[in-house]
Write a protein that holds these residues in place. Structure first.
Motif, mmCIF file in Angstrom:
data_model
loop_
_atom_site.group_PDB
_atom_site.id
_atom_site.type_symbol
_atom_site.label_atom_id
_atom_site.label_comp_id
_atom_site.label_asym_id
_atom_site.label_seq_id
_atom_site.Cartn_x
_atom_site.Cartn_y
_atom_site.Cartn_z
ATOM 1 N N GLN A 69 0.766 -1.266 0.063
ATOM 2 C CA GLN A 69 -0.168 -0.107 -0.110
ATOM 3 C C GLN A 69 0.950 1.220 -0.089
ATOM 4 O O GLN A 69 0.446 2.150 -0.739
ATOM 5 N N PHE A 70 1.812 1.112 0.682
ATOM 6 C CA PHE A 70 2.798 2.389 0.765
ATOM 7 C C PHE A 70 3.701 2.614 -0.519
ATOM 8 O O PHE A 70 3.796 3.653 -0.961
ATOM 9 N N ALA B 252 15.418 6.733 -5.099
ATOM 10 C CA ALA B 252 15.753 7.705 -4.008
ATOM 11 C C ALA B 252 16.004 6.905 -2.976
ATOM 12 O O ALA B 252 15.427 5.896 -2.578
ATOM 13 N N SER B 253 16.681 7.365 -1.915
ATOM 14 C CA SER B 253 17.202 6.805 -0.591
ATOM 15 C C SER B 253 16.227 7.698 0.310
ATOM 16 O O SER B 253 16.165 8.817 0.295
ATOM 17 N N LEU B 254 15.521 7.094 1.140
ATOM 18 C CA LEU B 254 14.329 7.521 2.042
ATOM 19 C C LEU B 254 15.263 7.785 3.436
ATOM 20 O O LEU B 254 14.583 7.913 4.409
ATOM 21 N N ALA B 255 16.602 7.803 3.295
ATOM 22 C CA ALA B 255 17.348 8.368 4.585
ATOM 23 C C ALA B 255 17.805 9.624 4.310
ATOM 24 O O ALA B 255 18.857 9.981 5.342
ATOM 25 N N PRO C 167 7.749 -3.545 10.001
ATOM 26 C CA PRO C 167 6.354 -3.225 10.169
ATOM 27 C C PRO C 167 6.396 -1.616 10.693
ATOM 28 O O PRO C 167 5.853 -0.773 9.929
ATOM 29 N N HIS C 168 7.434 -1.325 11.646
ATOM 30 C CA HIS C 168 7.333 0.045 12.220
ATOM 31 C C HIS C 168 8.059 1.029 11.188
ATOM 32 O O HIS C 168 7.891 2.056 11.096
ATOM 33 N N LEU D 184 7.364 5.559 7.742
ATOM 34 C CA LEU D 184 7.713 6.353 6.235
ATOM 35 C C LEU D 184 6.238 6.781 5.799
ATOM 36 O O LEU D 184 6.189 7.944 5.149
ATOM 37 N N ASP D 185 5.229 6.179 6.062
ATOM 38 C CA ASP D 185 3.705 6.560 5.644
ATOM 39 C C ASP D 185 3.261 7.818 6.290
ATOM 40 O O ASP D 185 2.842 8.745 6.059
#
Length: 427
Positions: A100-101, A244-247, A282-283, A288-289
């Motif tokens: 979903q994300f 993309a890095s999400l960091a 999960p966390h 991120l969401d």
């Protein structure tokens, strides 16, 4: 108790001697870098920051790493789900938070679909490995992120470099070697320069090349609601893949590939990092969401990052620093040799300013630098302190002797790209 623990632990500690060919390589590092170059110190290990230190080393551009909404969502997820099901994401299907994300983030970026990866590095290496082959030339900006170069090596493809931000040189290389894959960063992590994306997209379209753009340092900070520089420039339908890095601005730990729906399925069963790595916890997905919601809603953070960065770029340029065409929240002070960079590091840190040291292999040899990463919550007083300190240390760090300072006499012309300044770095 401590002595007892150490006594028992010592029973199991052993070191197996390395074979000569490995030992020689390790010894060369200590001899050539630690002893000869760093005089027995370490370029990455300066002072320990005090409680009042000004940290300019974090990629948390939007200052959301401690956002209560994000932390609360992650806490609740940990309490409810623990670490979830530990397995590769290729086993996931149906309605689940990760899938979903993926849909939500792809939609945010104006893409048909996307793939969530363990890191930006895994996204880049896995993507290049899955689209290039030994017969494929991969045209790479000389300052593109190392993960893209590693992806080329993993694919067994031929790397063909082109001069940083020089679309004309890229076109000459394609004419010489034939159609292939072109990889660039939208904002370059080393010096903060911005890729002339319109020009690069034109070249790729004219010669039938696949275009890959790493948006690690523009996703969240640029574009409508932070959707990235590609969206801002209206290029979403001309770029085949965005990674993309999400960091960085997302202040999390993951990577992402924006792609077509057909490619998403292919990638998950073709890319080694996707197949042979466990899914995110999960966390992490919940965090991120929640982060995406904050980024979409709190526009002031992007505004402040841009304002703070512009103030520092203008002020440091007036002081005589060559910022190598930075047009973003990344500002590099390029001292040149590693020895000079250590002097610069110590001068800044002794005055409470801590940036990131970049040296080979993150930079070319003798182009080491201190990178200042600008964030949204820097106060006016903190910005003034950075400028004041950089002014005070010019003589101490011998700014006039830096190669980057001498290069300013050959400063390239500035041209415009969709309202943004773009510097041609052709040499």
């Amino acid at each position: 108790m401590k002595d007892l623990i150490e006594q028992h632990a010592g029973q199991y500690i052993s070191t197996t001697p390395l074979p000569a060919f490995v030992a020689a390589r390790v010894a060369r590092y200590y001899r050539e870098r630690v002893q000869e170059t760093w005089a027995g110190g370490h370029i990455m290990k300066g002072r320990i920051p005090g409680t009042d230190a000004l940290h300019l080393s974090s990629n948390d551009y939007l200052s959301i790493a401690k956002h209560p909404e994000i932390l609360r969502a992650m806490y609740e997820s940990i309490c409810e789900n623990g670490n979830g099901l530990l397995m590769s994401a290729i086993f996931l299907h149906g309605e689940c938070p990760l899938l979903q994300f993926e849909k939500r983030l792809a939609c945010f970026m104006g893409a048909e679909s996307g793939v969530l990866c363990q890191s930006g590095y895994a996204a880049n290496t896995g993507l290049i490995q899955s689209i290039a082959s030994p017969s494929t030339p991969v045209y790479t900006d000389m300052m593109a992120h190392m993960s893209l170069w590693e992806g080329i090596r993993s694919a067994g493809a031929t790397a063909v470099g082109f001069v940083h931000n020089d679309a004309e040189h890229l076109e000459r290389q394609i004419c010489r070697n034939g159609p292939g894959v072109v990889v660039v960063d939208s904002v370059y992590s080393t010096n903060g320069s911005v890729c002339p994306l319109v020009d690069v997209a034109d070249v790729c379209a004219a010669h039938g090349c696949v275009l890959v753009v790493d948006e690690s340092h523009s996703l969240g900070t640029h574009g409508p609601k932070g959707s990235g520089l590609i969206v801002e420039l209206g290029l979403a339908d001309r770029v085949h893949f965005r990674t993309a890095s999400l960091a960085k601005a997302f202040a999390g730990r993951a990577g992402f590939i924006a792609c077509s729906r057909e490619f998403q399925e292919y990638f998950k069963f073709e890319s080694n990092p996707a197949i042979f790595s466990s899914t995110l916890l999960p966390h992490e997905i919940t965090g991120l969401d929640a982060t995406l919601s904050v980024i979409e809603r709190e526009h002031w953070r992007r505004t402040k990052v841009a304002e703070n960065a512009k103030y520092l770029r203008d002020s440091l340029s007036e002081l005589g620093y060559n910022l190598n065409g930075s047009q973003s929240q990344i500002i590099a002070l390029e001292a040149g040799t590693e020895q000079r960079t250590i002097v610069l590091r110590d001068a800044l840190e002794s005055r409470g300013i801590f940036g990131s040291v970049f040296c080979a292999p993150a930079t070319a040899k003798n182009r080491a630098l201190i990178r200042l990463s600008i964030n949204a919550t820097l106060s006016a007083q903190e910005l003034e302190k950075i400028v004041r300190v950089c002014g005070e240390i010019r003589q101490q760090v011998e700014l006039d002797k830096w190669p980057s300072t001498r290069r300013m006499v050959d400063r390239p012309p500035v041209r415009k790209q969709s309202g943004r300044e773009v510097v041609s770095m052709a040499a």
